[in-house]
Each structure stands twice: as structure tokens, then as C-alpha cells.
Design a protein around this motif. Sequence first.
Motif, PDB file in Angstrom:
ATOM      1  N   ILE A 172       0.834  -1.215   0.000  1.00  0.00           N
ATOM      2  CA  ILE A 172       0.000   0.000   0.000  1.00  0.00           C
ATOM      3  C   ILE A 172       0.863   1.257   0.000  1.00  0.00           C
ATOM      4  CG2 ILE A 172      -1.600   1.334   1.444  1.00  0.00           C
ATOM      5  CD1 ILE A 172      -3.047  -1.300   2.062  1.00  0.00           C
ATOM      6  N   VAL A 173       0.484   2.185  -0.886  1.00  0.00           N
ATOM      7  CA  VAL A 173       1.151   3.491  -0.932  1.00  0.00           C
ATOM      8  C   VAL A 173       0.136   4.505  -0.421  1.00  0.00           C
ATOM      9  CG1 VAL A 173       2.317   5.167  -2.415  1.00  0.00           C
ATOM     10  CG2 VAL A 173       2.419   2.723  -2.983  1.00  0.00           C
ATOM     11  N   GLY A 220      -8.565   8.335  -4.645  1.00  0.00           N
ATOM     12  CA  GLY A 220      -8.503   7.293  -5.666  1.00  0.00           C
ATOM     13  C   GLY A 220      -7.080   6.897  -5.988  1.00  0.00           C
ATOM     14  N   MET A 221      -6.172   7.868  -5.913  1.00  0.00           N
ATOM     15  CA  MET A 221      -4.809   7.581  -6.365  1.00  0.00           C
ATOM     16  C   MET A 221      -4.065   6.657  -5.417  1.00  0.00           C
ATOM     17  SD  MET A 221      -3.733   8.230  -9.225  1.00  0.00           S
ATOM     18  CE  MET A 221      -4.459   9.695  -9.917  1.00  0.00           C
ATOM     19  N   THR A 222      -4.372   6.724  -4.136  1.00  0.00           N
ATOM     20  CA  THR A 222      -3.706   5.801  -3.209  1.00  0.00           C
ATOM     21  C   THR A 222      -4.037   4.361  -3.586  1.00  0.00           C
ATOM     22  OG1 THR A 222      -3.385   5.172  -0.903  1.00  0.00           O
ATOM     23  CG2 THR A 222      -5.579   5.977  -1.439  1.00  0.00           C
ATOM     24  N   VAL A 223      -5.254   4.121  -4.045  1.00  0.00           N
ATOM     25  CA  VAL A 223      -5.661   2.758  -4.406  1.00  0.00           C
ATOM     26  C   VAL A 223      -4.970   2.334  -5.700  1.00  0.00           C
ATOM     27  CG1 VAL A 223      -7.639   1.311  -5.028  1.00  0.00           C
ATOM     28  CG2 VAL A 223      -7.863   3.022  -3.221  1.00  0.00           C
ATOM     29  N   GLN A 248      -2.039  -0.597  -6.155  1.00  0.00           N
ATOM     30  CA  GLN A 248      -2.208  -1.774  -7.006  1.00  0.00           C
ATOM     31  C   GLN A 248      -1.041  -1.867  -8.002  1.00  0.00           C
ATOM     32  OE1 GLN A 248      -3.968  -4.365  -6.853  1.00  0.00           O
ATOM     33  NE2 GLN A 248      -3.779  -5.275  -8.900  1.00  0.00           N
ATOM     34  N   VAL A 249      -0.603  -0.721  -8.535  1.00  0.00           N
ATOM     35  CA  VAL A 249       0.549  -0.746  -9.447  1.00  0.00           C
ATOM     36  C   VAL A 249       1.783  -1.228  -8.691  1.00  0.00           C
ATOM     37  CG1 VAL A 249       2.083   0.660 -10.879  1.00  0.00           C
ATOM     38  CG2 VAL A 249      -0.377   1.092 -10.906  1.00  0.00           C
ATOM     39  N   ASN A 250       1.941  -0.763  -7.483  1.00  0.00           N
ATOM     40  CA  ASN A 250       3.086  -1.165  -6.657  1.00  0.00           C
ATOM     41  C   ASN A 250       3.078  -2.687  -6.454  1.00  0.00           C
ATOM     42  OD1 ASN A 250       5.350  -0.428  -5.129  1.00  0.00           O
ATOM     43  ND2 ASN A 250       4.177  -0.454  -3.222  1.00  0.00           N
ATOM     44  N   ARG A 251       1.880  -3.215  -6.218  1.00  0.00           N
ATOM     45  CA  ARG A 251       1.742  -4.680  -6.069  1.00  0.00           C
ATOM     46  C   ARG A 251       2.142  -5.396  -7.371  1.00  0.00           C
ATOM     47  NH1 ARG A 251      -1.774  -8.959  -4.079  1.00  0.00           N
ATOM     48  NH2 ARG A 251      -2.832  -9.996  -5.809  1.00  0.00           N
ATOM     49  N   ALA A 290       5.786   9.385  -6.679  1.00  0.00           N
ATOM     50  CA  ALA A 290       7.062   9.797  -6.081  1.00  0.00           C
ATOM     51  C   ALA A 290       7.258   9.097  -4.741  1.00  0.00           C
ATOM     52  CB  ALA A 290       7.095  11.315  -5.919  1.00  0.00           C
ATOM     53  N   ALA A 291       6.180   8.972  -3.980  1.00  0.00           N
ATOM     54  CA  ALA A 291       6.292   8.308  -2.676  1.00  0.00           C
ATOM     55  C   ALA A 291       6.671   6.836  -2.838  1.00  0.00           C
ATOM     56  CB  ALA A 291       4.979   8.433  -1.910  1.00  0.00           C
ATOM     57  N   ALA A 292       6.246   6.224  -3.952  1.00  0.00           N
ATOM     58  CA  ALA A 292       6.515   4.798  -4.159  1.00  0.00           C
ATOM     59  C   ALA A 292       7.767   4.557  -4.998  1.00  0.00           C
ATOM     60  CB  ALA A 292       5.308   4.157  -4.858  1.00  0.00           C
TER      61      ALA A 292
END
Length: 577
Positions: A187-188, A231-234, A238-241, A271-273
Motif C-alpha cells: 500500500i502506498v 482514488g490515487m492511493t488505491v 495496485q501498481v506497486n503490487r 514519487a512516494a513509491a
Amino acid sequence: MASAVSSFLSLSSSSDRLDRVPFRESNHNNRGIAKLSSPCPHLWNPTDSLLLRHRRAARICCSSTAASSSGSNHQQLKTRRPAEENIREEACRRDEATGSCGFSACYVPFNAPADTAETYSLDDVVYRSRSGGLLDVRHGMTALKRFPGSYWRDLFDSRVGRTTWPYGSGVWSKKEFVLPEIDPDHIVSLFEGNSNLFWAERLGRDHLGGMPDLWVKHCGISHTGSFKDLGMTVLVSQVNRLCRAPLNRPIAGVGCASTGDTSAALSAYCAAAGIPAIVFLPTDRISLAQLVQPIANGATVLSIDTDFDGCMRLIREVTAELPIYLANSLNSLRLEGQKTAAIEILQQFDWEVPDWVIVPGGNLGNIYAFYKGFEMCRELELVDRMPRLVCAQAANANPLYLHYKSGWADFKPVIAADTFASAIQIGDPVSIDRAIFALKATDGIVEEATEEELMDAMSLADRTGMFACPHTGVALAALFKLRERGVIGTNDRTIVVSTAHGLKFTQSKVAYHSNEIANMACRYANPPVSVKASFGAVMDVLKKKLDGKLGLCVSCETAYPPCAKTSFSAIFAPTTC
Ligand SMILES: Cc1ncc(COP(=O)(O)O)c(C=O)c1O
Ligand SMILES: N[C@@H](CCOP(=O)(O)O)C(=O)O
């Protein structure tokens, strides 16, 4: 008026003078915890490991709240995590015990029948159904329904405002309703959500015929200054996963077309991820504050000589060719996060349903997200009914309004004209079908606001203590119209959704208060006064400004005491009758 304008400019910094800057030129309750330990007798089955596991998870994340609310129960005090472990690692350790507890979600074609065979895993990169239509995220409702509404209400309430990863986020505090299967380690989150529900006391009382129950949901008081964070955190999680082991998908970056807010949110979360972000912006059509956000966050920023709809067409073509994941709300994952704003509103009213929710609409994902959040809570019996939804559009970009007015006859995209509500300058909204569905299902209404109406509504709201953005002005103008026509009643509990922070749109406010907008009366303009640095000059200005107010009773505004010699002391040491 020229002097007012120049005084504005002299007060503002030179870097903040252009609202729309071409990229080329811009190089410069814890309530109810006790109920958790007394599960619903008809649903609880102690031999059911799924239920037990989820119960344990709920207890773990609530344990310190339970301890503090019970006061004397020292055994429930939570021990602090070891010093060498951070909150994410702590969550992973805890999650080994909880898992997703059998909750699941997948993509299905939008509005597909319950037994559709066309389903996709959320790990698939897919934005359209086989027939080219929209997709939707469908949750395994049978598993969720094994818990009563009271269970979910108490669980969500127990997580509000905590630092427990990831539940301190207003989005992830509802993880089971959002992305139930994602590992907390993927999760980001920037602890988004949990936004202020502002009681608009003065606006309702003084300007809307004595409305006592008017509220503004400040979704724009958020990390990047708009509701897009929800919405962007979700999506970025998912992209991070997908990018990480074991899936290891070859995703080169995440891209979007934007009118300025989606791009800001995407850039910050990427940027955070540590994931590359690519944003397509329509040249000259977004504010300077919005433009600088992706630049500062290190995104690849393309300023494209077209409007938003043109950028949207391009990003869809590009994401079909390159391994760039699409972050616009065409991607239904985004709406899973955005829908939590609706759940939060219910929660903030102690799970009572408001009568009206007014949402400004552009690409039209958010109005459906609100519908979905409310509907999920109704279906799972957290609440017993739905509010009526209103979608508000700028008259200069009003394809949904025209469609509604035609009796939903025949949808035609428009070429959106310039509007101060620049983030909703969209003529061919991607989520048109979703919006129509949401409005029909809630006996909804579509309203529009002219440029003057939206700017006046925004400015009047500011005068009552807000600092609204022009899009919120559109929603407020719709409220004024619906009140005037008697559609929204005096005592109706009404929520206006504020979608962005006013500080992102200061130049439109400067233009308004400088009275420099062609063909606009700017009724609530309040330009600063230039004054010489002398006591006499300052006193002259104040006497003129405060004329008629001197020596009045501060509560009832009648002259008190009846005194011929009115003095400033009456203001600084006001008296009451
Ligand atoms: C500030 C703001 N308000 C409202 C909207 C409209 O949201 P939607 O596109 O989901 O209709 C947007 C984006 O489109 C926005 O950026
Ligand atoms: N206002 C949006 C427009 C794009 O909407 P999206 O929800 O589809 O990303 C923006 O800020 O870009």
C-alpha cells in the motif's frame, strides 16, 4: 479600479500572477468499541475460521482504543512495537494472522448481471470490457454480508485517525470495502481521507433562507489539495503490487491526462513509491499551482497543445502501445478509493443518511464513486437508505446537464469552453454511463452554473469563512438554485462536496476581487485598499469603511449608547445592550 488591481499585484508575489500558465513560459469515535466484543448472535459461528480471523484483526487494530475507552482495563493496553520495526513492518507481521479473510474483488463489465461470466482479476491490466464498455470493481458481497452492518460500522469507527498502518488513512480504514486482498506492504498511502465535514452555519443561516443543516465535505483539504488523493492511493498501491515480487509485471510508469488535479495526485503517490509518473496536460488550461505539483514531484510533464479531451484521447492511445498503466478514472480502481468519501460522510453523521449530496462533475467518475459508496453501505446494512445526488456542471462544459435536460434522450459530447472551474472543463466525459446510472438510481438532478454564478457562489462562501475553489462554487451555485426553486427544503440535511483546495485557484480569486473579469459584476469583490503610511490617512479609510457601524451594539446592531460622539473605542471595546 486600476488602483485596486495594482494594489493586488503589489501585494502578491510575482511568481503567482498567471492562473493558467503555458508550460513553455513557466520554466520558472472511537465510539461503540464495546460492541465489537459482542458479535451479532445470529451470524456468529465460533467454528468459522474466517470470522474468527477477521474478528482477531478487528481486535488488534482496535485494541488500544478499546483499552483507552474502557479506562480501567489495563490488560488490553497495546505494547509498543519493537524499536527496530516500523509501522509497515508491524502491519505485515499482524497481517500474517489476518490475511484478506476471504474478502475479494474483481473487474466486471459496468452494470453487468450478477452471473456474468466476464470477470477479470484486479491483477490484470484491463480498462475496457470485451464489448468496449466501462468496467467496474465488484466485491464478493456474500463474504461481506456474513457480518452485520453494526460490525462494519464499529470496525470503521475504531480505526478513525489512527497511525496503525494502513488504517489511519480514511481510505484504507475501509480496506475490506476497497481492495481487500492487497498486502499492507504494497500500500502506498499518505494518510489521505478523514477530511473535515464543515458545518456551513453562516452560509446556511444568512444566505440560504435559514438552512440549519448545511455541510461542506472538504475533500480538497488533502495531501495534494484535491479529492483525487482518495482514488490515487488505491491505484498506485495496485501498481506497486503489480511491479513487485511475486508478480513482477514490466510496468514502465503510470500515466494520465489531466486538468491539473489527477496529475498532482498521481505524481505525489508515484514519487512516494518510487514509480515513474507521466502526465499529459492541456497547455494554458491549468493553474500555476497545479502545474508546479507534478514538476516538483519529478514526473514527466508533457504540455500538449490541445484541451483535456484531446489529452485523454492521446493517453489512451499511448497506454495501449506502451507498458504505461492508465491512472484516469476510466480505470475503475480509482473509484474504489473515491467512494470512501461517501462512507466517511455517513460515518461523520454517526451513520445517518443525509438528504442531498451535491457533487461538481467533469469526467464524471466521482458522482458514480459517491453513489457506489452509499449503495455499498445500504446493501451491507450500515445504513437503510440512499441520499439524492445532484451533479453540478459549469454551463461552459455541460454535456451531462444537456443530456439530463433532454430527458436522457441522446448523449452528445460538447467542445468545452473556458471556465474558471478549469478542472471540469471536459466535453466528452469518460464516465458518462456511470453518471447516468448513479443519477437515475438516486432520483438525482443535474444543475449547471454560469461563470458569474459560480464565482459569486464561491466568493460568498468565502465571506462566511470558507476558501472554496471554483468547482465547489459550481456545486454551491447549484444549491442556491435548488433552494430558490424549493427543491431542497430548509431543513434538508445537505452536503456540498468541495473537491479542491481554494489555494490551487488563487488567480481566479484575484481576478474576481480585482473586478477585472469582463462582463461580470463581481458582487462580492473585496479589493485591498492602498493607503499612505500616516495615521490620518489610515483613520480616514477606516472611518469611511466602518461608517454606520461605529457605536453600534455588537449583538443587535442598534445604536448604543445613543451618543453623539461616536468613537473607535466603541469598536475596540464594543458594548452590548
Ligand atoms: C477540483 C475538481 N472538481 C471536480 C472534478 C470532477 O470530478 P469528475 O471528473 O470525477 O467528475 C474534478 C476533476 O474532474 C476536479 O479536479
Ligand atoms: N479533473 C480531472 C480530470 C480527469 O479526471 P479523472 O478523474 O478521469 O482522472 C483532473 O484533475 O485531471
